[in-house]
Design an enzyme around this catalytic site. Structure first.
Site, short mmCIF file in Angstrom:
data_model
loop_
_atom_site.label_atom_id
_atom_site.label_comp_id
_atom_site.label_asym_id
_atom_site.label_seq_id
_atom_site.Cartn_x
_atom_site.Cartn_y
_atom_site.Cartn_z
N ASP A 152 0.82 -1.21 0.00
CA ASP A 152 0.00 0.00 0.00
C ASP A 152 0.86 1.26 0.00
OD1 ASP A 152 -2.11 1.76 0.22
OD2 ASP A 152 -2.42 1.41 2.36
N ASP B 60 -2.43 5.68 -5.39
CA ASP B 60 -2.52 4.75 -4.26
C ASP B 60 -2.64 3.30 -4.71
OD1 ASP B 60 -2.92 3.51 -1.87
OD2 ASP B 60 -5.00 4.15 -1.67
#
Ligand SMILES: *[C@@H]1O[C@H](CO)[C@@H](O)[C@H](O)[C@H]1NC(C)=O
Ligand SMILES: *[C@@H]1O[C@H](CO)[C@@H](O)[C@H](O)[C@H]1NC(C)=O
Ligand SMILES: *[C@@H]1O[C@H](CO)[C@@H](O)[C@H](O)[C@H]1NC(C)=O
Ligand SMILES: *[C@@H]1O[C@H](CO)[C@@H](O)[C@H](O)[C@H]1NC(C)=O
Ligand SMILES: *[C@@H]1O[C@H](CO)[C@@H](O)[C@H](O)[C@H]1NC(C)=O
Length: 460
Positions: free
Chosen positions: A91, A288
């Protein structure tokens, strides 16, 4: 075919550290959204950095498994002595590693919950230490985890880092742990600690706090993150570098750029969706990897759908459903950032399967959630995996820059350039797809995929 999920995009205001409300997205599609919605106010104090700055001419490669059905890119790590195997989601939108604790009541009650991704038992590790700091993180998709910050040896791809700080979750609403690799200043902890990019540098494993993300083709089983370098074999054209935007004042939050132009390009025509030089409003977007789709203004998404020529909005999914055959279209959505770096996002990567049967995908959607521009002031527009796959994206945390080039999918070519403190200097890729015979390896690379026998440690 069954629409088993409801996808109302509930917008819940919550307090952010920026002082203005930010939006929490709840989506019942299988996609995940991982950037923390809550950052704690932090004292200015910073960790004393290790002063000796070692030169490094190495890079570290982390292999990512493409778990397309769960909409996530996973990586295998081991923690502790002896090592316990854990799978976590990579992430770029958050900054802490956390894993499930073996005493998590949910793990005890329903062992399946943690069986696939693994859980960690500190008592079985001779190098384990706890801290007194509570760990609590909440993500934009409404999931959360809490427990305590602990330290132990982290290993992956043949490297080991001792006393690595991570969250040990004794309660979590998702079974999949998360490996956040954003700025340490964005950590959920009250006191900033050295996270993975910091630790790789302070342990002399890489020379600069920078890494290159290559998610690879939507159909590929693996991609990678290359820490400390760029791989010329994985992109074409040259890396165009733009500056990250701060979230507020001088603070860098999630990786943020200005999206200044959007053009839909088909074989015979191109349609301008956004042109900031012609009066359109540029929007700030987060890059992201922890989010499956994108999140963009409704007006922009519907204009893209209109340019594609088909697509029906589904309230259930919160996405536009499209014919899966569009995955073979050669059309692209060209995105330009900060008026300088362009990424052509192929429909093949952007049209995502969202329902499956034994024959494969049965329902496809445009991988971007439209959100009402009425609430645009506080929205966090975002480009997740459906967009990032098309790029070779270098995140330079030291220089606060992002460099973007067109990814080469399924490339077998490896030609690594180690980055120094200068960062990316417009290098050109020479990637070619899988048939290429070219193979060059300029420098030592830690690419060993570590297979660890978990069994011994579990029964230790
Ligand atoms: C770079 O790599 C070479 C060969 O592996 C090694 O001999 C040298 O010491 C390394 N230099 C630095 C600064 O790490
Ligand atoms: C990670 O572990 C899973 C399950 O143990 C395995 O199927 C997968 O191939 C591993 N991935 C890599 C890149 O080694
Ligand atoms: C676990 O977290 C959930 C959601 O945040 C919360 O409702 C629940 O009370 C927590 N359970 C424990 C045992 O802390
Ligand atoms: C879109 O991007 C592709 C790939 O970079 C490029 O070849 C093409 O010229 C771009 N088209 C437009 C209209 O920007
Ligand atoms: C960094 O690398 C670039 C190109 O690889 C080189 O031109 C530059 O001199 C290097 N800078 C430092 C500070 O070593």
């Amino acid at each position: 075919m069954k629409f088993s999920t409801i996808a109302t995009l509930a917008l819940l205001a919550s307090e952010s550290v920026l002082g203005s409300p930010i939006i929490e997205y709840r989506s019942k599609t299988q996609g995940v959204v991982h950037f923390p919605i809550e950052a704690r106010s932090k004292p200015k104090e910073r960790l004393a950095r290790r002063l000796q700055k070692r030169d490094s001419n190495s890079t570290v490669t982390m292999t990512l498994d493409n778990d397309i059905k769960d909409g996530a890119y996973l990586t295998n790590i081991t923690i502790g002595t002896p090592g316990q195997s854990i799978r976590v989601q990579l992430d770029t939108g958050s900054s802490d590693l956390w894993v499930q604790s073996s005493d998590n009541p949910t793990c005890l009650v329903s062992p399946d919950f943690c069986a696939t991704t693994g859980k960690f038992d500190g008592a079985s590790s001779s190098t384990f230490t706890s801290t007194s700091e509570d760990f609590t993180i909440s993500y934009a998709d409404g999931t959360s985890a809490d427990g305590v910050y602990v330290k132990d040896t982290l290993s992956f791809s043949g490297i080991s880092i001792e006393k690595f700080t991570f969250g040990l979750a004794s309660n979590a609403s998702s079974s999949l742990g998360v490996f956040g690799i954003g700025f340490d200043t964005n950590e959920a902890a009250r006191t900033t600690y050295e996270n993975l990019p910091d630790m790789l540098v302070s342990n002399g494993l890489i020379g600069v706090k920078a890494y290159s993300l290559w998610l690879n083709d939507i159909d590929a089983s693996t991609g990678s993150v290359l820490y400390g370098g760029i791989d010329l074999g994985k992109f074409t054209g040259s890396l165009e570098t733009v500056s990250m935007l701060t979230s507020s004042g001088s603070t860098y939050g999630p990786f943020l750029l200005s999206l200044t132009d959007v053009v839909y390009v088909s074989a015979f025509s191109s349609t301008t969706i956004l042109s900031s030089s012609q009066g359109g409003n540029a929007i700030n977007v987060i890059l992201d990897s922890g989010t499956t789709y994108g999140i963009l203004p409704e007006s922009m998404v519907s204009a893209i759908v209109q340019a594609i020529g088909s697509g029906q909005y589904s309230e259930d999914y919160g996405l536009y459903l499209l014919d899966c055959s569009l995955q073979s279209s050669s059309a692209t959505v060209n995105l330009t950032f900060n008026n300088a770096a362009t990424l052509a996002v192929g429909l093949k990567q952007l049209v995502v399967p969202i329902e499956y049967n034994s024959q494969g995908s049965t329902v496809c959607a445009l991988g971007v959630q439209p959100v009402s521009s009425a609430s645009a002031n506080s929205l966090q527009y975002l480009l997740g995996d459906a967009f990032l796959r098309s790029g070779y994206i270098v995140y330079d945390l030291d220089n606060k820059k992002i460099s973007i080039a067109q990814a080469v999918f399924n490339s077998d070519t490896t030609d690594i350039v180690v980055l120094n403190s200068t960062g990316v200097t417009g290098e050109s890729g020479q990637g070619s797809s899988k048939t290429s015979a070219a193979f060059a390896l300029r420098i030592p690379v830690y690419t060993v995929v570590v297979c660890v026998a978990l069994v011994a440690s579990v029964f230790f």
